[in-house]
Design an enzyme around this catalytic site. Sequence first.
Site, PDB file in Angstrom:
ATOM      1  CG  ASP A 157      -1.858  -1.174   1.247  1.00  0.00           C
ATOM      2  OD1 ASP A 157      -2.231  -1.649   0.174  1.00  0.00           O
ATOM      3  OD2 ASP A 157      -2.176  -1.650   2.354  1.00  0.00           O
ATOM      4  CE  LYS A 188       2.013   9.466  -9.337  1.00  0.00           C
ATOM      5  NZ  LYS A 188       1.373  10.671  -8.880  1.00  0.00           N
ATOM      6  CG  ASN A 205      -1.817 -10.898  -2.010  1.00  0.00           C
ATOM      7  OD1 ASN A 205      -1.705 -10.848  -3.235  1.00  0.00           O
ATOM      8  ND2 ASN A 205      -0.872 -11.390  -1.250  1.00  0.00           N
ATOM      9  CG  HIS A 253      -0.870  -2.254  -7.978  1.00  0.00           C
ATOM     10  ND1 HIS A 253       0.092  -2.890  -8.703  1.00  0.00           N
ATOM     11  CD2 HIS A 253      -0.525  -2.429  -6.679  1.00  0.00           C
ATOM     12  CE1 HIS A 253       0.985  -3.433  -7.867  1.00  0.00           C
ATOM     13  NE2 HIS A 253       0.617  -3.166  -6.639  1.00  0.00           N
ATOM     14  NE  ARG A 282       5.963 -30.939  -4.108  1.00  0.00           N
ATOM     15  CZ  ARG A 282       7.004 -31.649  -3.712  1.00  0.00           C
ATOM     16  NH1 ARG A 282       7.910 -31.983  -4.570  1.00  0.00           N
ATOM     17  NH2 ARG A 282       7.155 -31.989  -2.450  1.00  0.00           N
ATOM     18  CD  GLN A 329       1.488  -9.008  -2.170  1.00  0.00           C
ATOM     19  OE1 GLN A 329       2.312  -9.659  -2.768  1.00  0.00           O
ATOM     20  NE2 GLN A 329       0.291  -8.798  -2.638  1.00  0.00           N
ATOM     21  CB  THR A 341       2.342 -11.968   1.705  1.00  0.00           C
ATOM     22  OG1 THR A 341       1.413 -12.625   0.839  1.00  0.00           O
ATOM     23  CG2 THR A 341       3.622 -11.639   0.942  1.00  0.00           C
ATOM     24  CB  SER A 372       4.193  10.513  -5.753  1.00  0.00           C
ATOM     25  OG  SER A 372       2.833  10.544  -6.057  1.00  0.00           O
TER      26      SER A 372
HETATM   27  P1  IMP Z   1      -1.975 -12.638   2.523  1.00  0.00           P
HETATM   28  O1  IMP Z   1      -1.018 -12.084   1.525  1.00  0.00           O
HETATM   29  O2  IMP Z   1      -3.414 -12.462   2.134  1.00  0.00           O
HETATM   30  O3  IMP Z   1      -1.649 -14.044   2.902  1.00  0.00           O
HETATM   31  O4  IMP Z   1      -1.820 -11.781   3.870  1.00  0.00           O
HETATM   32  C1  IMP Z   1      -0.643 -11.785   4.671  1.00  0.00           C
HETATM   33  C2  IMP Z   1      -0.350 -10.388   5.210  1.00  0.00           C
HETATM   34  O5  IMP Z   1       0.047  -9.549   4.147  1.00  0.00           O
HETATM   35  C3  IMP Z   1      -1.555  -9.700   5.848  1.00  0.00           C
HETATM   36  O6  IMP Z   1      -1.110  -8.890   6.919  1.00  0.00           O
HETATM   37  C4  IMP Z   1      -2.102  -8.828   4.723  1.00  0.00           C
HETATM   38  O7  IMP Z   1      -2.840  -7.747   5.205  1.00  0.00           O
HETATM   39  C5  IMP Z   1      -0.803  -8.399   4.081  1.00  0.00           C
HETATM   40  N1  IMP Z   1      -0.931  -8.064   2.656  1.00  0.00           N
HETATM   41  C6  IMP Z   1      -0.956  -8.907   1.614  1.00  0.00           C
HETATM   42  N2  IMP Z   1      -1.024  -8.248   0.457  1.00  0.00           N
HETATM   43  C7  IMP Z   1      -1.022  -6.946   0.761  1.00  0.00           C
HETATM   44  C8  IMP Z   1      -1.029  -5.752  -0.036  1.00  0.00           C
HETATM   45  O8  IMP Z   1      -1.021  -5.759  -1.274  1.00  0.00           O
HETATM   46  N3  IMP Z   1      -1.026  -4.585   0.669  1.00  0.00           N
HETATM   47  C9  IMP Z   1      -0.970  -4.545   2.015  1.00  0.00           C
HETATM   48  N4  IMP Z   1      -0.930  -5.628   2.785  1.00  0.00           N
HETATM   49  C10 IMP Z   1      -0.963  -6.820   2.171  1.00  0.00           C
END
Ligand code: IMP
Length: 496
Positions: free
Chosen positions: A29, A34, A54, A57, A149, A227, A242, A481
């Site tokens: 985040d 952008k 997850n 953008h 697998r 991420q 993640t 930015s």
């Molecule tokens: P997961 O990726 O859904 O397994 O989540 C694992 C951790 O990563 C959690 O704390 C989510 O909130 C965080 N997370 C995963 N993807 C993002 C992202 O794109 N932005 C912010 N936090 C993320």
Amino acid sequence: MGTIAFPKPSWLETDKFASTCIIGGQWGDEAKGKIVYTLAEHHDIIMRYNGGPNAGHTLDNITLHQIPSGILYEDKINIMGQGMVINPTLFKREMEEVKTMPYVGHLVVSPNAHVILKHEIALDLGGAKQMVGTTGKGIGPTYEQRAARTGIRVADLADRKTLADKVRKSVESVNRRLQKESWVSVDEVIKEAEEEGGFLADYMDDATRLLKGAKKEGKKVLFEGAQGALLDVDNGTWPNVTSSNTTRPSVGQTGYYLPVTKALGVFKAPMSRVGKGPFPSEWGRTDGTNETRHLIEDEKEFIEAMGFISSGRMPDAGKEIVKIGRDAMMSAILEKMNAGKATDMEKAAYFGWKGMEFGATTGRARRLGPLDLVLARRVTDINGLDGAIFTKWDVYSGTGEVEFVEGYCLNDASYPFDYSGEYLSEMEFLNLRAADPMIKKLPGWTQDIRGMTEWDQLPKNTKSAIKFAEKAIGVPCMYFSTGPKKDEIIVRMKAK
Ligand code: IMP
């Protein structure tokens, strides 16, 4: 897409192959979308190499979760790489939305990418979501199935003769781990794999061959990170991470080795985190453990949006804000901030609203705090960054001062940041949950810097704050930015 007056980065001024990798410098985040969208203009191929839905953008009029941001340019090739986990149902929905946009680029999906199906989502919702605070999109279980697998790959979706059997085995392996009442129907998942999966499989092509050709033909490739580095499964704030590598080395998993010419890290201020896990500089620290929302029924929607206030951390103030209204609240907090009297929760509320800090994927209110330079320096080193990109700093306009973290207090000892480049040791990093931040305050600026496009337009104090931060991070701030729109950006200097 229409062009903007954004100069071509110097390392792309060559007939030979060159690439740029955009990496989130925090917990995701960072407003990378952008940046990728803006830089895509000067590249031929835009590739997502990790993660799945997850991510979120946010571009001009659309939020992309899985499809690379270059899709909005007619002349770009977009690749969803083999390191990704792709939800075919969401992909179809996203593609339908993309097709309503004025321009749509070419898209190729790697046959080796894994597919997120209903049973993996059920497993995520049944466990990791509570434990880690995941996005609940089935990311972790799909990577688990890959390692075991028993996962389904995009190539499997195209092989109708064997698909149903493979899906059956995959679902059964997950059902064995679920309570009987939560078992997922094999037939339903087969149907999803055949129907929605069929739509995804139509985009399958040989990504490896494409990348090989790109190298030979001197194309310019943009690797679009998802991420952030602090969510990396190995280098991040374990176990609140993640399930994939989010850092520069993961670009090596694309199916054909392509060197990264320049790696740029994106750093937001104030910085944010969603889900659980340590965040030493969080205003009103919760470690993300208290997510219970105390909703006032008839104001439900408003309170939802004000999650960080109504999350149980500040229920009474939440009620008060509903009473006085958002604008009055913002002016009241601003006044307090300028008098140096705002509480941490008030700062979180102010910057949350000002920066619209709500998750693009889950809608969750993001936890907020000052930019942590100690963690940022670690991210530079892990990724071998060549440059930094600063985002969102415009929200500090008129707030009196800017805060940074420049060290920690841990177990009665203090660890001030050594500006020559020392960062937290492995052992100290493991103990981040117990660390208290050492805050450095710099004078703010009164002028609204939103939308500025020239370095010389920036107030003196903004420039000083940028210089202070980039020295600590260890690489120059190349792009600054100043707003969410594509052209709201200051191009500052070349990469190191
Ligand atoms: P997961 O990726 O859904 O397994 O989540 C694992 C951790 O990563 C959690 O704390 C989510 O909130 C965080 N997370 C995963 N993807 C993002 C992202 O794109 N932005 C912010 N936090 C993320």
